[in-house]
Design a protein around this motif. Structure first.
Motif, mmCIF file in Angstrom:
data_model
loop_
_atom_site.group_PDB
_atom_site.id
_atom_site.type_symbol
_atom_site.label_atom_id
_atom_site.label_comp_id
_atom_site.label_asym_id
_atom_site.label_seq_id
_atom_site.Cartn_x
_atom_site.Cartn_y
_atom_site.Cartn_z
ATOM 1 N N ARG A 1 0.817 -1.214 0.000
ATOM 2 C CA ARG A 1 0.000 0.000 0.000
ATOM 3 C C ARG A 1 0.854 1.269 0.000
ATOM 4 N N ARG A 2 2.130 1.125 0.384
ATOM 5 C CA ARG A 2 3.063 2.253 0.470
ATOM 6 C C ARG A 2 2.546 3.336 1.410
ATOM 7 N N SER A 3 1.994 2.857 2.521
ATOM 8 C CA SER A 3 1.441 3.751 3.532
ATOM 9 C C SER A 3 2.208 3.680 4.846
ATOM 10 N N LYS B 1 10.851 5.965 14.468
ATOM 11 C CA LYS B 1 9.680 6.839 14.419
ATOM 12 C C LYS B 1 8.870 6.511 13.175
ATOM 13 N N ARG B 2 7.551 6.432 13.345
ATOM 14 C CA ARG B 2 6.682 6.217 12.189
ATOM 15 C C ARG B 2 6.185 7.563 11.680
ATOM 16 N N LEU B 3 6.278 7.766 10.373
ATOM 17 C CA LEU B 3 5.817 8.999 9.753
ATOM 18 C C LEU B 3 4.388 8.828 9.254
ATOM 19 N N GLU B 4 3.709 9.945 9.096
ATOM 20 C CA GLU B 4 2.375 9.902 8.516
ATOM 21 C C GLU B 4 2.453 9.413 7.075
ATOM 22 N N GLU B 5 1.354 8.873 6.609
ATOM 23 C CA GLU B 5 1.303 8.380 5.233
ATOM 24 C C GLU B 5 1.535 9.523 4.257
ATOM 25 N N VAL C 1 7.442 15.708 -0.096
ATOM 26 C CA VAL C 1 8.610 15.890 0.765
ATOM 27 C C VAL C 1 8.166 16.075 2.211
ATOM 28 N N TYR C 2 8.758 15.278 3.105
ATOM 29 C CA TYR C 2 8.507 15.402 4.545
ATOM 30 C C TYR C 2 9.690 16.105 5.196
ATOM 31 N N THR D 1 9.352 20.634 10.603
ATOM 32 C CA THR D 1 7.952 21.058 10.670
ATOM 33 C C THR D 1 7.013 19.879 10.918
ATOM 34 N N MET D 2 7.540 18.655 10.745
ATOM 35 C CA MET D 2 6.755 17.418 10.877
ATOM 36 C C MET D 2 5.547 17.425 9.948
ATOM 37 N N MET D 3 5.757 17.947 8.736
ATOM 38 C CA MET D 3 4.677 18.041 7.759
ATOM 39 C C MET D 3 5.158 17.594 6.384
#
Length: 403
Positions: free
Chosen positions: A145-147, A160-164, A210-211, A215-217
Motif C-alpha cells: 500500500r506504500r502507507s 519513528k513512524r511517519l504519517e502516510e 517531501v517530509y 515542521t513534521m509536515m
C-alpha cells in the motif's frame, strides 16, 4: 563524567556481565623480591580524555569497550560521550544483506573490522520494502500500500513512524530518499510517485512529496504529466537536490535523470522534463547514491546492439550536467559473481560503494578514494536453492542520531 545514561545503554546491557574492579598484577623480574608494578593507562587518564579516545573506535568496538569495566560502561553510555562521538569523522558505511527472499533477516558487514554481524531491523516486514539511508538513519516504506513509513537508527533501534505520504493512494512506481543534516540532525524524506494515465500508455502522472522533520509536515511541491517517460524506484537527495531516474516507455535511450531543487518549491509545468540529463551510455539499470555531496551512479552497461543485455558495470560522477567516468569493474570481478543479471543491488556513502548480485551473497566493494576493488569477507549464509535471492543496502553506523 555525567551520571545520566542515554538510550544507547540498552545495547550494552545485553553484553554486560558482572564486572569487578581492575585486577592489579605484578611481574617478577628475576631479581629476588623486586617487583615491577604495571599500571593500566586508563586509570591515569581523566574521564574527558578517555571519552575522546573511545569515541574514535569503530562502533562494534565501542560496544565491546562497554563490557571491559564499570567505568568504561558508564563512559560510553553518557550523553557527553555521544557528543564526542558526533564530532568524529564519518564511520565507514556498513552493508546490510538480506539473506531471505521473504523474511527481513540478514547480516551487516563492517568493512573496518571485516566482520559480519547479525542485527535485527525494527518494523520492516519484508526484504522487498523500499529502503534508503543517510547519516546513520534508515527509512523504510512498505511495497504494497506504500502507507507504512518509518525512520530509524538500525544500531540503536530508535524509530519513528511517519504519517502516510499524500497524493496517490496506489502508484505504479515509487522512489524513496532521505537526507539528514549532520549538524542539526533534521532530515527530509522524499517520495516520487508515478502512475500511468488511464487509457494512455505514453502518459504518466508524476508527483513529488517531501517530509520535513523540523515542521513534521508533508508538502507536495510538484505534479506533472510525463509523455514517453515514467518514474521508477531509484532516487537520492544530494546537497539539497532531488535526483531520480526516469524510464522510456518507447524506443531509444531507456534511462534519463531528473533533477529537482528541494528549496525552490516551484510548481511550474514541464519543469521536470526541462531539467532532464541524459545518461552516459545505454544502461540495463542505474543506482544513484550520495558520496560526499556528489551524485554518483553505478550502472549496468548494455550492449550497443542489445542495450538490455549487460556487458559490464561502470561508475560515474555528475559534474554539473556532464558525467565523468570514474571506474569500470574489471572483468575478473564481474566473472567472480558467477551469475549477474541485468539488474543488481548497489549503494554507497562516504568513499565506499557496495555492489551485489541478486542471485548470490557475494559482495564487492569499490573504494572511491583509493580506486580499489575488493571482495568482502564471505557472508555467513550460502545460496540454498536456485530461486534464493539476496539484496541489501548500506548505512552509516552512528550512535548519537535519532529520528
Amino acid at each position: 563524567m555525567e551520571e545520566e545514561t542515554s538510550w544507547v545503554s540498552y545495547c550494552l546491557d545485553d553484553i554486560m556481565r558482572d564486572v569487578g574492579d581492575f585486577n592489579k598484577f605484578s611481574e617478577s623480574n628475576g631479581e629476588g623480591d623486586k617487583e615491577i608494578m604495571e599500571v593500566s593507562m586508563d586509570i591515569i587518564l581523566p574521564d574527558d580524555l578517555l571519552e575522546r579516545i573511545l569515541a574514535y573506535l569503530p562502533v562494534a568496538s565501542i560496544f565491546r569497550a562497554g563490557s571491559v569495566c564499570k567505568r568504561w560502561y558508564e563512559i560510553v553510555c553518557s550523553r557527553r560521550f555521544l557528543w564526542n562521538f558526533s564530532r568524529v569523522v564519518s564511520q565507514k558505511p556498513w552493508y546490510f544483506m538480506f539473506t531471505s527472499s521473504d523474511e527481513p533477516i540478514g547480516y551487516a558487514y563492517d568493512p573496518v573490522l571485516r566482520k559480519w554481524y547479525s542485527i535485527d531491523l525494527p518494523h520492516i516486514e519484508k526484504s522487498s520494502w523500499f529502503i534508503t539511508s543517510s547519516c546513520g538513519l534508515v527509512c523504510f516504506m512498505d511495497n504494497d500500500r506504500r502507507s507504512e513509513l518509518y525512520v530509524c537508527n538500525p544500531i540503536t533501534h530508535c524509530c519513528k513512524r511517519l504519517e502516510e505520504p499524500p497524493g496517490l493512494k496506489f502508484s505504479d512506481y515509487s522512489a524513496l530518499a532521505i537526507s539528514v543534516n549532520r549538524t542539526s540532525h533534521n532530515y527530509k524524506v522524499s517520495v516520487v510517485k508515478s502512475k500511468q494515465v488511464r487509457g494512455d500508455f505514453l502518459q504518466w502522472d508524476l508527483s513529488i512529496h517531501v517530509y520535513d522533520s523540523e515542521t513534521m509536515m508533508w508538502m507536495s511541491p510538484l505534479t506533472e504529466v510525463l509523455t514517453g517517460w515514467r518514474g521508477g524506484d531509484e532516487s537520492v537527495i544530494c546537497d539539497g537536490v532531488l535526483y531520480f531516474l526516469i524510464y522510456s516507455t518507447g524506443g531509444g535511450n531507456r534511462h534519463g535523470l531528473i533533477t529537482y531543487n528541494l528549496s525552490s518549491r516551484s510548481s511550474h509545468k514541464h519543469l521536470l522534463t526541462k531539467n532532464s540529463i541524459s545518461v552516459p551510455c545505454p544502461l540495463t539499470c542505474g543506482r544513484l547514491m550520495n558520496l560526499k555531496k556528489k551524485l554518483v551512479m553505478v550502472g549496468g552497461i548494455g550492449r550497443q546492439d542489445r542495450p538490455d543485455i549487460i556487458k559490464g558495470i561502470g561508475i560515474w560522477v555528475l559534474n554539473g550536467t556532464e558525467w565523468q567516468e570514474i571506474a569500470r569493474m574489471p572483468h575478473k570481478f564481474f566473472q567472480g559473481f558467477g551469475e549477474f543479471d541485468d539488474v543488481f543491488a548497489s549503494s554507497g556513502t562516504d568513499d565506499l560503494i557496495y555492489i551485489q548480485s541478486y542471485g548470490a551473497p557475494a559482495l564487492l566493494i569499490f573504494d572511491m578514494h583509493q580506486k580499489q576493488w575488493k571482495w568482502s569477507q564471505k557472508c555467513p549464509v550460502a545460496k540454498r536453492f536456485p530461486l534464493h535471492l539476496f539484496t541489501g543496502f548500506c548505512f552509516e553506523p552512528r550512535l548519537e542520531i535519532a529520528p
